[in-house]
Design a protein around this motif. Structure first.
Motif, PDB file in Angstrom:
ATOM      1  N   PRO A   1      29.428  33.351  25.418  1.00 53.93           N
ATOM      2  CA  PRO A   1      29.331  32.057  26.098  1.00 53.93           C
ATOM      3  C   PRO A   1      30.287  31.042  25.486  1.00 53.93           C
ATOM      4  CG  PRO A   1      27.475  32.357  24.631  1.00 53.93           C
ATOM      5  CD  PRO A   1      28.223  33.659  24.627  1.00 53.93           C
ATOM      6  N   ASP A   2      30.729  30.126  26.327  1.00 58.50           N
ATOM      7  CA  ASP A   2      31.584  29.043  25.845  1.00 58.50           C
ATOM      8  C   ASP A   2      30.777  28.141  24.919  1.00 58.50           C
ATOM      9  OD1 ASP A   2      33.808  27.277  25.667  1.00 58.50           O
ATOM     10  OD2 ASP A   2      32.842  25.970  27.131  1.00 58.50           O
ATOM     11  N   GLU A   3      31.342  27.825  23.783  1.00 49.97           N
ATOM     12  CA  GLU A   3      30.639  27.001  22.807  1.00 49.97           C
ATOM     13  C   GLU A   3      31.052  25.534  22.889  1.00 49.97           C
ATOM     14  OE1 GLU A   3      31.476  28.805  19.073  1.00 49.97           O
ATOM     15  OE2 GLU A   3      30.273  30.592  19.479  1.00 49.97           O
TER      16      GLU A   3
ATOM     17  N   PRO B   1      37.734  48.533  31.239  1.00 53.10           N
ATOM     18  CA  PRO B   1      37.164  47.200  31.012  1.00 53.10           C
ATOM     19  C   PRO B   1      38.272  46.169  30.843  1.00 53.10           C
ATOM     20  CG  PRO B   1      36.066  48.840  29.645  1.00 53.10           C
ATOM     21  CD  PRO B   1      37.265  49.515  30.241  1.00 53.10           C
ATOM     22  N   ARG B   2      38.055  44.959  31.357  1.00 50.63           N
ATOM     23  CA  ARG B   2      39.023  43.876  31.204  1.00 50.63           C
ATOM     24  C   ARG B   2      38.291  42.595  30.836  1.00 50.63           C
ATOM     25  NH1 ARG B   2      40.001  40.680  36.032  1.00 50.63           N
ATOM     26  NH2 ARG B   2      38.601  41.267  37.725  1.00 50.63           N
ATOM     27  N   THR B   3      38.960  41.763  30.075  1.00 46.57           N
ATOM     28  CA  THR B   3      38.384  40.508  29.609  1.00 46.57           C
ATOM     29  C   THR B   3      38.781  39.382  30.556  1.00 46.57           C
ATOM     30  OG1 THR B   3      38.509  41.261  27.309  1.00 46.57           O
ATOM     31  CG2 THR B   3      38.252  38.886  27.695  1.00 46.57           C
ATOM     32  N   VAL B   4      37.804  38.643  31.042  1.00 50.17           N
ATOM     33  CA  VAL B   4      38.056  37.540  31.974  1.00 50.17           C
ATOM     34  C   VAL B   4      37.135  36.375  31.635  1.00 50.17           C
ATOM     35  CG1 VAL B   4      38.776  39.041  33.877  1.00 50.17           C
ATOM     36  CG2 VAL B   4      36.377  38.379  33.663  1.00 50.17           C
ATOM     37  N   LEU B   5      37.549  35.184  32.064  1.00 51.78           N
ATOM     38  CA  LEU B   5      36.678  34.018  32.015  1.00 51.78           C
ATOM     39  C   LEU B   5      35.922  33.915  33.329  1.00 51.78           C
ATOM     40  CD1 LEU B   5      39.020  31.337  30.401  1.00 51.78           C
ATOM     41  CD2 LEU B   5      37.321  32.796  29.280  1.00 51.78           C
ATOM     42  N   ALA B   6      34.724  33.397  33.287  1.00 52.39           N
ATOM     43  CA  ALA B   6      33.907  33.292  34.497  1.00 52.39           C
ATOM     44  C   ALA B   6      34.663  32.550  35.601  1.00 52.39           C
ATOM     45  CB  ALA B   6      32.592  32.595  34.181  1.00 52.39           C
ATOM     46  N   GLY B   7      35.400  31.523  35.233  1.00 50.50           N
ATOM     47  CA  GLY B   7      36.119  30.736  36.223  1.00 50.50           C
ATOM     48  C   GLY B   7      37.251  31.473  36.901  1.00 50.50           C
ATOM     49  N   GLN B   8      37.673  32.623  36.342  1.00 49.51           N
ATOM     50  CA  GLN B   8      38.741  33.407  36.952  1.00 49.51           C
ATOM     51  C   GLN B   8      38.220  34.364  38.026  1.00 49.51           C
ATOM     52  OE1 GLN B   8      40.164  35.056  33.193  1.00 49.51           O
ATOM     53  NE2 GLN B   8      42.038  33.851  33.366  1.00 49.51           N
TER      54      GLN B   8
ATOM     55  N   GLY C   1      23.700  35.527  34.508  1.00 51.13           N
ATOM     56  CA  GLY C   1      22.436  35.879  33.869  1.00 51.13           C
ATOM     57  C   GLY C   1      22.363  37.294  33.324  1.00 51.13           C
ATOM     58  N   LEU C   2      23.397  38.111  33.544  1.00 49.01           N
ATOM     59  CA  LEU C   2      23.374  39.484  33.038  1.00 49.01           C
ATOM     60  C   LEU C   2      23.703  39.516  31.547  1.00 49.01           C
ATOM     61  CD1 LEU C   2      25.146  41.530  35.878  1.00 49.01           C
ATOM     62  CD2 LEU C   2      22.718  40.987  35.595  1.00 49.01           C
TER      63      LEU C   2
ATOM     64  N   ASP D   1      31.333  24.718  28.814  1.00 49.03           N
ATOM     65  CA  ASP D   1      31.648  24.869  30.232  1.00 49.03           C
ATOM     66  C   ASP D   1      31.349  26.302  30.651  1.00 49.03           C
ATOM     67  OD1 ASP D   1      32.610  24.871  32.780  1.00 49.03           O
ATOM     68  OD2 ASP D   1      34.722  24.681  32.227  1.00 49.03           O
ATOM     69  N   PRO D   2      30.373  26.515  31.544  1.00 50.44           N
ATOM     70  CA  PRO D   2      30.037  27.885  31.959  1.00 50.44           C
ATOM     71  C   PRO D   2      31.228  28.636  32.541  1.00 50.44           C
ATOM     72  CG  PRO D   2      28.368  26.334  32.717  1.00 50.44           C
ATOM     73  CD  PRO D   2      29.500  25.513  32.178  1.00 50.44           C
ATOM     74  N   LEU D   3      32.185  27.930  33.120  1.00 47.21           N
ATOM     75  CA  LEU D   3      33.351  28.607  33.679  1.00 47.21           C
ATOM     76  C   LEU D   3      34.244  29.187  32.589  1.00 47.21           C
ATOM     77  CD1 LEU D   3      34.387  26.270  36.633  1.00 47.21           C
ATOM     78  CD2 LEU D   3      33.045  28.380  36.708  1.00 47.21           C
ATOM     79  N   ASN D   4      34.026  28.755  31.341  1.00 46.51           N
ATOM     80  CA  ASN D   4      34.787  29.302  30.217  1.00 46.51           C
ATOM     81  C   ASN D   4      34.027  30.398  29.476  1.00 46.51           C
ATOM     82  OD1 ASN D   4      37.136  27.792  30.549  1.00 46.51           O
ATOM     83  ND2 ASN D   4      36.308  26.064  29.390  1.00 46.51           N
ATOM     84  N   ASP D   5      32.862  30.790  29.987  1.00 48.25           N
ATOM     85  CA  ASP D   5      32.162  31.942  29.418  1.00 48.25           C
ATOM     86  C   ASP D   5      33.063  33.171  29.544  1.00 48.25           C
ATOM     87  OD1 ASP D   5      30.033  30.308  28.958  1.00 48.25           O
ATOM     88  OD2 ASP D   5      28.717  31.199  30.462  1.00 48.25           O
ATOM     89  N   GLN D   6      33.132  33.964  28.505  1.00 49.64           N
ATOM     90  CA  GLN D   6      34.029  35.118  28.472  1.00 49.64           C
ATOM     91  C   GLN D   6      33.257  36.418  28.671  1.00 49.64           C
ATOM     92  OE1 GLN D   6      37.428  35.391  25.549  1.00 49.64           O
ATOM     93  NE2 GLN D   6      36.222  37.084  24.769  1.00 49.64           N
ATOM     94  N   TYR D   7      33.719  37.231  29.604  1.00 57.95           N
ATOM     95  CA  TYR D   7      33.101  38.516  29.897  1.00 57.95           C
ATOM     96  C   TYR D   7      34.103  39.646  29.687  1.00 57.95           C
ATOM     97  CZ  TYR D   7      29.233  36.128  32.321  1.00 57.95           C
ATOM     98  OH  TYR D   7      28.151  35.351  32.630  1.00 57.95           O
ATOM     99  N   VAL D   8      33.585  40.781  29.280  1.00 56.96           N
ATOM    100  CA  VAL D   8      34.344  42.034  29.346  1.00 56.96           C
ATOM    101  C   VAL D   8      33.662  42.865  30.430  1.00 56.96           C
ATOM    102  CG1 VAL D   8      35.150  44.076  28.125  1.00 56.96           C
ATOM    103  CG2 VAL D   8      34.891  41.905  26.897  1.00 56.96           C
TER     104      VAL D   8
END
Length: 450
Positions: A410-412, A366-373, A384-385, A307-314
């Motif tokens: 990325p969400d697996e 820096p903070r860790t978030v999910l794309a859906g947040q 795409g970055l 699920d792309p909304l569960n991709d994790q970003y810092v």
């Protein structure tokens, strides 16, 4: 070993200590978790003599174990509900939400009293840290939060006391019950096997609001409150904002979000409803053993795909400040500076150093978030970055903002890990113990509603 040391601080449990104070919505940002608050508790005697602010001019809304909740307290909370949830401030809506808001205030006063009895300490560093986290997640400064409250007629002390009470309650729950929670390997494996067996069955992206009652005499009032909240949500009030304000589930800290689940992971009455709900809808009140659920079904999928909304970003947010009414030449200047900044940065470390070269430029931690947040425009900006990239500049009411990608995972898809299941079961049990303790406090309290 003390109970405090024995408490298992899972990632989500740590969020439970911090999250109930932020991630609330300020427009497109997130400051709804201002779930209100109370000025200092005043005794009934103080109220009678006028020492409690507003008790003579505004009246008394409730008395909780000889401590007053004044009508001033209640009006402050109602103002905050309207400001942060998107519910229109009309007299009709005030009358509708007043009983539920007052119930929440009574619960908070009971939590505060219990924390005092057990000598739970909340430091100023705890409070300041909570304000800073609110500011970070709202893309605002602490001063701007204060201005938002003031513009909406809410005193900053209201939020401060709410933070103090929430922090104390979470510390109390951890210290009193954390060491009593036990999750066996057998329980974890049972859940994991069930999920494997259901790997081809549908899963649902669900949000929840839980309103509980302690005895049958309260059921009609709670159902009526649920119906009124559903009406406002269907008229456009954000589900997450309403969940943070009213839900009595542990998921209230994340706006009611419980993520992707299968029907077997939901209470039976809820699962039966969710299976037949169209995506993008909100349920009618769903009766369970001791409360009512309101369910939002955001999406449904089959299998366990990523699920792309569960991709994790810092992410690191950088800001080149501008006033909303800045002259075009200043806006153009900031745009040029933003492009120069982007072209010179290839990491968060570089961003932290280079932003200081621009007048007023700042960089958040820096903070860790999910794309859906993330709000949609921010999510689109980072799509795409790769790590080290900087997003396109985004004009906001505070200036020109950019997001630097410090990390990406990325969400697996697939099944949760045994550790994730273990943490989830632990938090469910801890949350249940907390609700039971609050129920006992209600049962033993002397509460007079006016």
């Amino acid at each position: 070993m003390t109970k405090e040391i024995a408490v298992r601080e899972t990632p989500a449990f740590r969020r439970g200590v911090a999250m109930p104070f932020f991630a609330r919505i300020f427009g497109l940002a997130c400051l709804v978790i201002l779930t209100g608050g109370l000025p200092r508790a005043a005794s009934a005697q103080e109220a009678a003599t006028g020492a409690s602010r507003g008790s003579l001019s505004q009246g008394i809304a409730a008395v909780v174990n000889d401590e007053v909740i004044s009508s001033y307290d209640l009006n402050q909370r109602i103002k905050l509900v309207f400001a942060s949830s998107g519910i229109p401030d009309t007299q009709e809506n005030r009358d509708r939400i007043r009983p539920q808001v007052l119930r929440n205030l009574v619960d908070e006063r009971l939590k505060e009293q219990e924390a005092k009895r057990l000598k739970i300490d909340v430091s100023e560093d705890d409070i300041n840290g909570a304000f800073e986290r609110i500011a970070s997640r709202s893309n605002m400064t602490v001063d701007q939060i204060g201005k938002f409250l003031k513009d909406n007629g809410v005193e900053k002390s209201t939020l401060t006391q709410q933070l103090r009470t929430d922090i104390a309650w979470n510390k109390l729950v951890g210290q009193q019950f954390g060491a009593l929670v036990s999750v066996s390997d057998g329980e974890v494996q049972e859940v994991l096997q069930r999920l494997r067996d259901e790997s081809d069955s549908p899963s649902y992206d669900v949000g929840e609001i839980l309103l509980t009652f302690d005895n049958p005499s309260q059921e009609a009032e709670v159902r009526g409150g649920a119906e009124k909240l559903i009406e406002q949500i269907r008229k456009g009030a954000p589900f997450q904002a309403v969940a943070r304000q009213f839900s009595q589930s542990a998921s209230a800290a994340s706006g009611g979000d419980i993520g992707w689940v299968r029907a077997s992971q939901l209470p039976a009455p809820v699962a039966d409803v969710v299976k037949d709900m169209p995506s993008g809808t909100v349920s009618d009140p769903i009766r369970t053993r001791n409360g009512y659920y309101i369910i939002q079904l955001r999406a449904m999928r089959r299998g366990s795909g990523a699920d792309p909304l569960n991709d994790q970003y810092v992410l690191m947010r950088v800001l080149l400040p501008l006033t909303p009414d800045a002259a075009p030449r200043f806006v153009a200047q900031r745009a040029r500076e933003a492009e120069a900044f982007r072209s010179s940065v290839d990491s968060c470390e570089a961003a932290q150093k280079k932003i200081n070269a621009y007048v007023g430029g700042t960089a958040d931690k820096p903070r860790t978030v999910l794309a859906g947040q993330l709000e949609p425009r921010m999510r689109k900006a980072i799509s795409g970055l790769e790590t080290g990239d900087v997003s396109e500049p985004i004009r906001s009411n505070v200036g020109v903002e950019m997001l630097v990608v410090c990390g990406y995972k990325p969400d697996e898809g697939g099944l949760p890990t045994a550790e994730q299941i273990d943490n989830n079961l632990y938090e469910q049990q801890l949350s249940m113990m907390a609700r039971r303790h609050l129920r006992d406090l209600r049962r033993d309290a002397v509460v007079v509603m006016r």
